[in-house]
Scaffold this active site. Structure first.
Site, PDB file in Angstrom:
ATOM      1  CD  GLU A 128      -0.335  -0.521   3.484  1.00 58.76           C
ATOM      2  OE1 GLU A 128       1.052   0.226   2.722  1.00 58.76           O
ATOM      3  OE2 GLU A 128      -1.045   0.645   3.986  1.00 58.76           O
ATOM      4  CB  THR A 181       1.621   6.466   5.177  1.00 59.05           C
ATOM      5  OG1 THR A 181       0.688   6.992   4.124  1.00 59.05           O
ATOM      6  CG2 THR A 181       1.132   6.552   6.292  1.00 59.05           C
TER       7      THR A 181
HETATM    8  N1  HSE Z   1      -3.453   3.748   9.811  1.00 57.78           N
HETATM    9  C1  HSE Z   1      -2.307   4.797   9.044  1.00 57.78           C
HETATM   10  C2  HSE Z   1      -1.580   5.871   9.243  1.00 57.78           C
HETATM   11  C3  HSE Z   1      -3.915   4.704   7.993  1.00 57.78           C
HETATM   12  O1  HSE Z   1      -3.465   6.720  10.039  1.00 57.78           O
HETATM   13  O2  HSE Z   1      -1.293   6.257   9.942  1.00 57.78           O
HETATM   14  C4  HSE Z   1      -2.419   5.472   6.968  1.00 57.78           C
HETATM   15  O3  HSE Z   1      -3.350   4.785   5.611  1.00 57.78           O
END
Ligand code: HSE
Length: 307
Positions: A128, A181
């Site tokens: 991630e 993201t």
């Molecule tokens: N918590 C993360 C965000 C999740 O909202 O950026 C990304 O899938």
């Protein structure tokens, strides 16, 4: 075991009031991965079917998460990874997390399961970090644990698995526009006013309590986001109309799935979830981009081993 084939589920992160600290595992959407042992140490991404993603190990989320785990386990053999992508990159339903979680699960399994799924989370988080610039766990944790996963703390990592109420269903609509993201994190303000923090704490406490109490109305009342939805929703076409359609058709509540552009709604029972899906479909009937809609039960076990 020389080879393992697994289903790597999609996940909804944040769930409105739980930015970076809450996620849930889906049952009907996910990738598949085949991981094989090989004599030569290290990791090779053999093939990725269904997406144009890098094969170079250090540039691939599965590769990076796998390498982090190899540092820990030090096996005297290596791994070939084949990924069948069904979850589109940049969809907001945990595409990178599915690959990162799948890689660490498969490698751990082929090493004889030395670590628990809970212990694997910190290695999957490295994938991630590569994908979004932040090692968040709210997709990889539910992908590995199933049900809902609540991250009480990142330092030290403290994660609580929460069983989903049985009748809970998710509807997810994915407008086929890519929203990275990294980009949708970059629009976020780094500070929040105290009154918003108070409201968010109330809702997050309410949501977690609602899950434990299996109180569907409390779950619904708590699905509000003071922190990110006001900024991120501007990047999502028809956001307000889709959300209204979900409420009008009986959903408990909903919001942005992960970093978007997907939206989710939670409902009590499959029938309501299907009605919500039909209403969402109507909202986007004349859109000039494709929309994919998923209806899913909550997956109680996370990654599944396939025959
Ligand atoms: N918590 C993360 C965000 C999740 O909202 O950026 C990304 O899938």
């Amino acid at each position: 075991m020389e080879v393992i084939k697994i289903f790597c589920p999609a996940t909804i992160a944040n769930l409105s009031c739980g930015f970076d600290v809450l996620g849930v595992c889906l049952d009907s959407v996910g990738d598949e991965m085949i991981i094989e042992k090989r004599a030569e140490k290290g990791i090779r991404i053999k093939e990725i079917i269904g997406a144009d993603l890098p094969l170079a190990v250090e540039e691939n989320v599965a590769g990076v998460a796998g390498l982090a785990l190899l540092e820990k386990l030090q096996p005297d053999f290596g791994f070939d990874i084949t990924i069948y992508k069904n979850i589109k990159a940049g969809s907001g339903i945990g595409s990178s997390a599915a690959s990162a979680a799948g890689a660490v699960y498969g490698i751990n399994a082929l090493c004889g399961y030395p670590l628990t799924n809970l212990e694997l989370i910190e290695y999957a988080m490295q994938g991630e970090a590569l994908a979004s610039g932040a090692a968040h766990a709210d997709n990889v944790a539910p992908a590995l644990l199933g049900g809902f996963a609540f991250i009480r703390s990142y330092e030290p990592l403290d994660i609580i698995a929460i069983e989903a109420p049985e009748e809970l269903y998710a509807t997810v609509i994915h407008p086929q526009i890519e929203l990275k993201t990294k980009d949708s994190r970059s629009v976020l303000k780094q500070t929040v006013p105290l009154r918003k923090a108070v409201a968010q704490c109330g809702n997050l406490g309410g949501l977690v309590s609602g899950l434990f109490l299996k109180d569907y109305e409390l779950i619904g009342r708590s699905l509000h986001d003071e922190f990110v939805e006001p900024m991120r929703s501007l990047l999502i076409p028809n956001f307000d109309k889709l959300k209204q359609a979900a409420y009008d058709n009986g959903a408990l509540g909903g919001g942005i799935s992960g970093a978007g552009p997907s939206m989710f709604a939670l409902s009590r029972g499959r029938e309501v979830a299907e009605r919500v899906a039909a209403a969402m479909k109507e909202v986007v009937a004349n859109a000039d981009y494709e929309n994919e809609i998923h209806i899913s039960a909550i997956n109680p076990m996370g990654i599944k081993e396939l025959k």
